[in-house]
Design a protein around this motif. Structure first.
Motif, PDB file in Angstrom:
ATOM      1  N   VAL A   1       0.475  -4.887  -5.863  1.00 41.64           N
ATOM      2  CA  VAL A   1       0.792  -3.440  -5.954  1.00 41.64           C
ATOM      3  C   VAL A   1      -0.561  -2.693  -5.867  1.00 41.64           C
ATOM      4  N   LEU A   2      -1.070  -1.837  -4.823  1.00 46.06           N
ATOM      5  CA  LEU A   2      -2.336  -1.405  -5.226  1.00 46.06           C
ATOM      6  C   LEU A   2      -2.163   0.075  -5.919  1.00 46.06           C
ATOM      7  N   GLY A   3      -0.823   0.658  -5.682  1.00 46.90           N
ATOM      8  CA  GLY A   3      -0.859   1.847  -6.407  1.00 46.90           C
ATOM      9  C   GLY A   3      -1.626   2.855  -6.365  1.00 46.90           C
TER      10      GLY A   3
ATOM     11  N   VAL B   1       0.835  -1.235  -0.131  1.00 46.48           N
ATOM     12  CA  VAL B   1       0.078  -0.060  -0.082  1.00 46.48           C
ATOM     13  C   VAL B   1       0.903   1.377  -0.015  1.00 46.48           C
ATOM     14  N   MET B   2       0.170   2.389  -0.512  1.00 46.76           N
ATOM     15  CA  MET B   2       1.243   3.615  -0.411  1.00 46.76           C
ATOM     16  C   MET B   2       1.266   4.227   0.817  1.00 46.76           C
ATOM     17  N   GLY B   3       1.927   5.447   0.896  1.00 46.37           N
ATOM     18  CA  GLY B   3       2.132   6.109   2.182  1.00 46.37           C
ATOM     19  C   GLY B   3       3.674   6.725   2.240  1.00 46.37           C
ATOM     20  N   ARG B   4       4.151   6.636   1.014  1.00 45.19           N
ATOM     21  CA  ARG B   4       5.576   7.073   1.031  1.00 45.19           C
ATOM     22  C   ARG B   4       6.584   6.617   1.979  1.00 45.19           C
TER      23      ARG B   4
ATOM     24  N   ALA C   1       3.974  -1.512   3.807  1.00 49.06           N
ATOM     25  CA  ALA C   1       4.064  -0.274   3.389  1.00 49.06           C
ATOM     26  C   ALA C   1       4.917   0.161   2.342  1.00 49.06           C
ATOM     27  N   GLU C   2       4.729   0.924   1.333  1.00 50.74           N
ATOM     28  CA  GLU C   2       5.694   0.978   0.208  1.00 50.74           C
ATOM     29  C   GLU C   2       7.198   1.421   0.981  1.00 50.74           C
TER      30      GLU C   2
END
Ligand code: ADP
Ligand code: F6P
Length: 324
Positions: free
Chosen positions: A251-253, A172-175, A226-227
């Motif tokens: 990868v949900l992206g 999942v994203m989140g930097r 988390a990415e």
């Protein structure tokens, strides 16, 4: 109305987030109702450099409160990071009569606000990012919608993971932040959630946990990464080679950045947009709007950028306790 400001500019910058449109709408309508002119700047700070600046009226923001993305478009603008670029942008504000600028974006965008403020353009920042990684604010516009999208996707993924007795590793994203991962992990009942704020040990936290739960009958596994921790595919390969369990990476992206904003994002965005204009109307500038304990507050930009936010790791304890 504040004497100095006649025209307010508004732009969105950095990664888009569901609810940015609701924030733009609130800025435009509050400003017009207080007697200001409003100009929309397209493509973030880029638009200041290229002159993509349009007049906005009450109807320019009709039919957008429920839409994802941003009607002003967004961008990451390298030239604006240079002093020359910032001077050009400040001059563009003056040339177009923009007396104060509302910037909806993340902390990179607020650094831009701080620089523009130093060059004489009063700015207000509104936190808009799915990552929830703005230190001064408990909440950022887009976070809730992004998590709900992730949950919806992972619920679908669970069906096929379960049918095949597989392990699904979901990135999942989140930097560099683990907020989306942590909450999503609890919400989908993931066996393991890995976030950048807490180092992990592959054997202890992943492999042995999978083997232990296998002994009590578990046959499929959802692992959230988390990415900021690493790549889902690498972890899936590692899991498959160590456990023999058929593993897949998803990868949900950028799907997490789209879609109609949730009620929470629409309401928060509307409150923040309103608050931003009220600050300008009171002659208060160079602030970042924030959400604190359900209230909408604001901080000096320099103070906001110097703040540090820690993730509540008790959520990880909860996730671990109930995912056995
Ligand atoms: P976010 O606002 O979501 O954190 P970025 O970090 O990509 O996204 O920043 C968005 C834009 O803000 C950048 O493309 C750049 O134009 C501007 N920006 C970022 N960092 C700075 C900085 N240190 N100084 C000035 N402007 C910046
Ligand atoms: O900041 C929002 C975000 O979606 C992060 O979660 C992610 O790391 C990044 O932006 C992706 O950026 P881009 O749109 O440039 O691929």
């Amino acid at each position: 109305m504040s004497k100095e400001v006649k025209t307010i500019g508004v732009l969105t910058s950095g990664g888009d987030a569901p609810g940015m449109n609701a924030a733009i709408r609130a800025v435009v309508r509050t400003a017009i109702s207080r007697g200001y002119n409003v100009k929309g700047v397209h493509h973030g700070y880029n638009g200041l450099l290229t002159g993509e600046i349009v007049d906005m009226n009450l109807r320019s923001v009709s039919e957008i409160i429920h839409r994802g993305g941003t009607c002003l478009y967004t961008a990451r603008c390298l030239e604006f990071k240079t002093l020359e670029g910032q001077q050009k942008a400040a001059q563009a504000c003056r040339d177009h009569g923009i007396d104060a600028l509302v910037v909806i974006g993340g902390d990179g965008s607020f650094r831009g606000c701080r620089d523009l403020a130093k060059l004489g353009i009063p700015c207000i920042g509104i936190p808009g990012t799915i990552d929830n990684d703005i230190a001064c604010s408990d909440y950022t516009i887009g976070y809730d919608t992004a998590m709900n999208t992730a949950v919806e996707m992972i619920d679908k993924l669970r069906d096929t993971t379960q049918s095949h007795d597989r392990c699904s590793v979901v990135e999942v994203m989140g930097r560099n932040a683990g907020y989306i991962a942590l909450n999503t992990g609890i919400a989908v009942g993931a066996l393991v959630t890995l976030i950048p704020e807490v180092p992990y040990d592959l054997d202890r936290d992943v492999i042995s946990k999978m083997k232990k739960t296998q002994k009590t009958g578990k046959q499929h596994f959802i692992i959230i990464i988390a990415e900021g921790v690493g790549h889902a595919q690498d972890l899936a390969n590692e899991i498959q080679s160590r456990t023999g369990i058929d593993s897949r990476a998803t990868v949900l992206g950028h799907v997490q950045r789209g879609g109609s904003p949730s009620l929470r994002d629409r309401v928060t965005a509307s409150r923040m947009g309103y608050h931003a204009v009220e600050l300008i109307n009171k002659g208060i500038f160079n602030r970042v709007v924030a959400s604190k304990a359900e209230a909408i507050v604001d901080y000096d930009i320099d103070v906001a950028l110097s703040m540090y936010k820690t993730i509540d790791t008790s959520f990880l304890d909860i996730a671990n306790a109930i995912s056995i």
